[in-house]
Motif scaffolding. Structure first.
Motif, mmCIF file in Angstrom:
data_model
loop_
_atom_site.group_PDB
_atom_site.id
_atom_site.type_symbol
_atom_site.label_atom_id
_atom_site.label_comp_id
_atom_site.label_asym_id
_atom_site.label_seq_id
_atom_site.Cartn_x
_atom_site.Cartn_y
_atom_site.Cartn_z
ATOM 1 N N GLU A 93 13.997 31.855 -16.090
ATOM 2 C CA GLU A 93 13.978 31.787 -14.624
ATOM 3 C C GLU A 93 12.622 31.241 -14.171
ATOM 4 O OE1 GLU A 93 16.184 32.748 -12.173
ATOM 5 O OE2 GLU A 93 17.738 33.263 -13.627
ATOM 6 N N VAL A 96 10.212 31.637 -11.413
ATOM 7 C CA VAL A 96 9.973 32.571 -10.312
ATOM 8 C C VAL A 96 8.715 32.144 -9.555
ATOM 9 C CG1 VAL A 96 9.503 34.968 -9.672
ATOM 10 C CG2 VAL A 96 11.053 34.476 -11.575
ATOM 11 N N TYR A 126 11.132 34.653 -17.843
ATOM 12 C CA TYR A 126 10.675 33.945 -16.636
ATOM 13 C C TYR A 126 9.407 33.142 -16.878
ATOM 14 C CZ TYR A 126 7.487 37.937 -16.415
ATOM 15 O OH TYR A 126 6.534 38.889 -16.728
ATOM 16 N N SER A 171 13.703 36.395 -24.990
ATOM 17 C CA SER A 171 13.251 35.808 -23.730
ATOM 18 C C SER A 171 11.749 35.970 -23.571
ATOM 19 C CB SER A 171 13.958 36.477 -22.554
ATOM 20 O OG SER A 171 15.306 36.103 -22.540
ATOM 21 N N ALA A 206 15.361 38.939 -13.860
ATOM 22 C CA ALA A 206 15.261 37.781 -14.762
ATOM 23 C C ALA A 206 15.204 38.244 -16.211
ATOM 24 C CB ALA A 206 14.011 36.969 -14.428
ATOM 25 N N ASP A 207 15.966 37.575 -17.057
ATOM 26 C CA ASP A 207 15.943 37.892 -18.482
ATOM 27 C C ASP A 207 14.583 37.493 -19.067
ATOM 28 O OD1 ASP A 207 17.288 39.081 -20.460
ATOM 29 O OD2 ASP A 207 18.325 37.292 -21.181
#
Length: 213
Positions: free
Chosen positions: A29, A31, A84, A2, A81-82
């Motif tokens: 994600e 964000v 972002y 990620s 979040a893994d």
């Protein structure tokens, strides 16, 4: 693995559009400070010795949420979040230094767009007075000038899209957030993206930069 990506740029540079595409492309994600605030508006911050005990109270009072509270909310959002794409934070040097304490970035990308282009983009927006659909006089015009494609309502320019308001927003950005861009540039972490191409051209350049990291 990620990725942790920061996207920087002035109002009108296209951060929102490109962040969403980037998040979808790499399954990350998206964000944003606004979304993170809304998602955590009832978070208990009574231990922080702030004026109010929740972010919601600041928002309902029409007051700016203090940096310390924003920092805590962003920290919570990133920890959940893994991977972002961070959009709209950090807005000042203190926040940038805090960010470096709570996470490691794989890439800090800056959408570089000159001021007159930003003004054209921001002042060209038109919004339907009936249904709220957005258009742009140059980039996404309605089929008939001044008329909403969706419902036939009148298209208007919002007060915060007037040239005077736009230039003031940009002035505040340059004063507060330009030093953040310089901070990452001095650390050798900034990747500068030409933000004046078509959205697809800009996106391709962003993807290439992320793939290189």
């Amino acid at each position: 693995m990620s990725k942790h990506i920061l996207l920087l740029g002035a109002p009108g540079a296209g951060k929102g559009t490109q962040s969403k595409r980037l998040a979808a492309e790499f399954d990350l994600e998206h964000v944003t400070t606004g979304d993170a605030l809304r998602a955590n508006k009832d978070m208990d911050i009574s231990y922080m010795d702030t004026e109010f005990d929740t972010p919601r109270a600041y928002m309902e009072a029409g007051e700016l949420v203090p940096d310390a509270v924003v920092n805590e909310i962003v920290k919570t959002a990133l920890s959940q979040a893994d991977g972002y794409v961070l959009d709209g934070y950090p807005r000042n040097l203190d926040q940038a230094e805090y960010l470096s304490e709570i996470t490691d970035l794989d890439a800090a990308l800056f959408l570089d767009v000159n001021e007159e282009e930003l003004v054209d983009r921001l002042t060209g927006r038109r919004v339907c007075s009936e249904c709220g659909t957005s258009f742009h006089v140059e980039f996404s015009p309605p089929a008939e000038e001044g008329v909403c494609d969706a419902c036939g309502g009148e298209l208007v320019q919002r007060d915060d899209d007037s040239e005077d308001t736009v230039r003031e927003r940009l002035r505040v950005y340059y004063e507060n957030t330009e030093p953040v861009v310089e901070h990452y540039r001095e650390r050798g972490e900034l990747v500068e993206i030409d933000g004046e191409g078509t959205p697809d051209e800009v996106f391709d350049e962003i993807v290439d930069a992320v793939d290189d990291e």
